[in-house]
Design a protein around this motif. Structure first.
Motif, PDB file in Angstrom:
ATOM      1  N   ARG A 135       0.824  -1.215   0.000  1.00  0.00           N
ATOM      2  CA  ARG A 135       0.000   0.000   0.000  1.00  0.00           C
ATOM      3  C   ARG A 135       0.856   1.261   0.000  1.00  0.00           C
ATOM      4  O   ARG A 135       0.499   2.269  -0.621  1.00  0.00           O
ATOM      5  CB  ARG A 135      -0.888  -0.034   1.242  1.00  0.00           C
ATOM      6  N   VAL A 136       2.004   1.230   0.709  1.00  0.00           N
ATOM      7  CA  VAL A 136       2.870   2.410   0.744  1.00  0.00           C
ATOM      8  C   VAL A 136       4.024   2.319  -0.265  1.00  0.00           C
ATOM      9  O   VAL A 136       4.916   3.165  -0.274  1.00  0.00           O
ATOM     10  CB  VAL A 136       3.424   2.658   2.173  1.00  0.00           C
ATOM     11  N   GLY A 137       4.006   1.269  -1.090  1.00  0.00           N
ATOM     12  CA  GLY A 137       4.931   1.196  -2.220  1.00  0.00           C
ATOM     13  C   GLY A 137       6.337   0.709  -1.918  1.00  0.00           C
ATOM     14  O   GLY A 137       7.277   1.006  -2.664  1.00  0.00           O
ATOM     15  N   ILE A 159       5.198   4.588   8.353  1.00  0.00           N
ATOM     16  CA  ILE A 159       3.739   4.762   8.226  1.00  0.00           C
ATOM     17  C   ILE A 159       3.057   3.388   8.193  1.00  0.00           C
ATOM     18  O   ILE A 159       2.044   3.178   8.861  1.00  0.00           O
ATOM     19  CB  ILE A 159       3.402   5.599   6.981  1.00  0.00           C
ATOM     20  N   ALA A 160       3.631   2.444   7.446  1.00  0.00           N
ATOM     21  CA  ALA A 160       3.074   1.088   7.396  1.00  0.00           C
ATOM     22  C   ALA A 160       3.094   0.456   8.786  1.00  0.00           C
ATOM     23  O   ALA A 160       2.144  -0.221   9.188  1.00  0.00           O
ATOM     24  CB  ALA A 160       3.857   0.226   6.407  1.00  0.00           C
ATOM     25  N   LEU A 194      -4.097   8.107   2.512  1.00  0.00           N
ATOM     26  CA  LEU A 194      -4.693   7.762   3.813  1.00  0.00           C
ATOM     27  C   LEU A 194      -5.838   8.712   4.147  1.00  0.00           C
ATOM     28  O   LEU A 194      -6.889   8.295   4.652  1.00  0.00           O
ATOM     29  CB  LEU A 194      -3.639   7.835   4.919  1.00  0.00           C
ATOM     30  N   ALA A 195      -5.627   9.986   3.879  1.00  0.00           N
ATOM     31  CA  ALA A 195      -6.673  10.980   4.149  1.00  0.00           C
ATOM     32  C   ALA A 195      -7.922  10.683   3.329  1.00  0.00           C
ATOM     33  O   ALA A 195      -9.046  10.730   3.843  1.00  0.00           O
ATOM     34  CB  ALA A 195      -6.148  12.386   3.835  1.00  0.00           C
ATOM     35  N   ARG A 196      -7.717  10.333   2.075  1.00  0.00           N
ATOM     36  CA  ARG A 196      -8.858  10.019   1.200  1.00  0.00           C
ATOM     37  C   ARG A 196      -9.621   8.793   1.683  1.00  0.00           C
ATOM     38  O   ARG A 196     -10.824   8.668   1.482  1.00  0.00           O
ATOM     39  CB  ARG A 196      -8.366   9.791  -0.233  1.00  0.00           C
ATOM     40  N   ALA A 214      -5.215  17.974   1.430  1.00  0.00           N
ATOM     41  CA  ALA A 214      -5.720  16.830   2.200  1.00  0.00           C
ATOM     42  C   ALA A 214      -6.423  17.195   3.502  1.00  0.00           C
ATOM     43  O   ALA A 214      -7.137  16.369   4.055  1.00  0.00           O
ATOM     44  CB  ALA A 214      -4.562  15.871   2.511  1.00  0.00           C
ATOM     45  N   ALA A 215      -6.209  18.407   4.009  1.00  0.00           N
ATOM     46  CA  ALA A 215      -6.757  18.736   5.328  1.00  0.00           C
ATOM     47  C   ALA A 215      -8.235  19.093   5.256  1.00  0.00           C
ATOM     48  O   ALA A 215      -8.699  19.709   4.297  1.00  0.00           O
ATOM     49  CB  ALA A 215      -5.981  19.884   5.956  1.00  0.00           C
ATOM     50  N   ASN A 216      -8.964  18.700   6.297  1.00  0.00           N
ATOM     51  CA  ASN A 216     -10.306  19.237   6.510  1.00  0.00           C
ATOM     52  C   ASN A 216     -10.224  20.572   7.231  1.00  0.00           C
ATOM     53  O   ASN A 216     -11.097  21.427   7.084  1.00  0.00           O
ATOM     54  CB  ASN A 216     -11.150  18.282   7.366  1.00  0.00           C
TER      55      ASN A 216
END
Length: 254
Positions: A135-137, A159-160, A194-196, A214-216
């Protein structure tokens, strides 16, 4: 981008109420009040020394606070012991310096906590870890040692590793600040994905492009206080406070 609330729970995932922290005479966090909704991505920005990283670390109780309280999923941060260990297993943390175990392979780094803390079977932990590395390549590097990877690859492994615990929340403390410029985007791309997908994230960063994309919500801190909070479009195009206007004029036009 906002994900559906888990099981219809409208309560905030993170509540920070009246938090103050001092280092000796130095007042580093001043009456901090904020909440983070489930599935929300909050980016914390501000000048150096504004308390951003201290706040991020306080939410995981890597820093203690002298006043106020912090709730994660309705539970006050434990002082110590097994309850604190459980909290930390539910709240992922990604640092600027990767913090991978140098003597363990990439795969071992990602499976260590699920096996030790979640009591996951090794085969199950490795299968899940490979999916996360894909997922993180960086799945092609699963059996390498961290020193054999670039900084950007190491941060994606970090992150993984955080995702392997299936956390409710991920805190990222300046995750790209130690990277060479060409490696920054590969880490930001993972964070944007991840945000999506609806991961709840609090991100301390100087990357304004990530904040816009990416931020709300953007939290702007200065001198230990939250000066302004707003949606990215509003904050970057029409900051309300003079301090935020001054900060943005320096970083966006230099």
């Amino acid at each position: 981008m906002q994900s559906d609330n888990v099981a219809g729970n409208d309560d905030p995932l993170v509540v920070v109420s009246g938090v103050n922290k001092w280092y000796g005479e130095h007042h580093v966090l001043k009456d901090i009040n904020t909440t983070v909704a489930r599935g929300e991505v909050v980016v914390v920005i501000g000048p150096s020394g504004s308390g951003k990283s201290t706040l991020c670390r306080a939410i995981n109780r890597l820093e203690t606070v002298q006043e106020g309280e912090i709730l994660i999923d309705g539970v006050k941060l434990p002082e110590e012991g097994a309850d604190l260990a459980k909290l930390r297993s539910d709240v992922g943390m990604v640092f600027q310096s990767f913090n991978l175990f140098a003597h363990k392979t990439v795969l071992e780094n990602v499976t260590l906590a699920p096996i030790k803390v979640r009591k996951m079977k090794k085969a199950d932990a490795e299968a899940r870890a490979m999916k996360l590395l894909q997922r993180v390549g960086v799945e092609a590097h699963a059996h390498k040692m961290p020193a054999q990877l670039s900084g950007g690859q190491q941060q994606r492994v970090a992150i993984a590793r955080s995702l392997a615990m299936d956390p409710k929340l991920i805190l990222l403390d300046e995750p790209t600040s130690a990277l060479d410029p060409e490696m920054i985007n590969e880490v930001l791309d993972v964070m944007i994905e991840l945000a999506r997908e609806g991961m709840t994230m609090i991100v301390v960063t100087h990357e304004m492009g990530f904040a816009r994309k990416a931020a709300n919500r953007v939290i702007f801190m200065a001198e230990g206080a939250i000066v302004e909070e707003a949606a990215p479009d509003e904050f970057f195009t029409n900051p309300r406070t003079e301090r935020a206007q001054e900060f943005l004029s320096k970083i966006l036009h230099n």
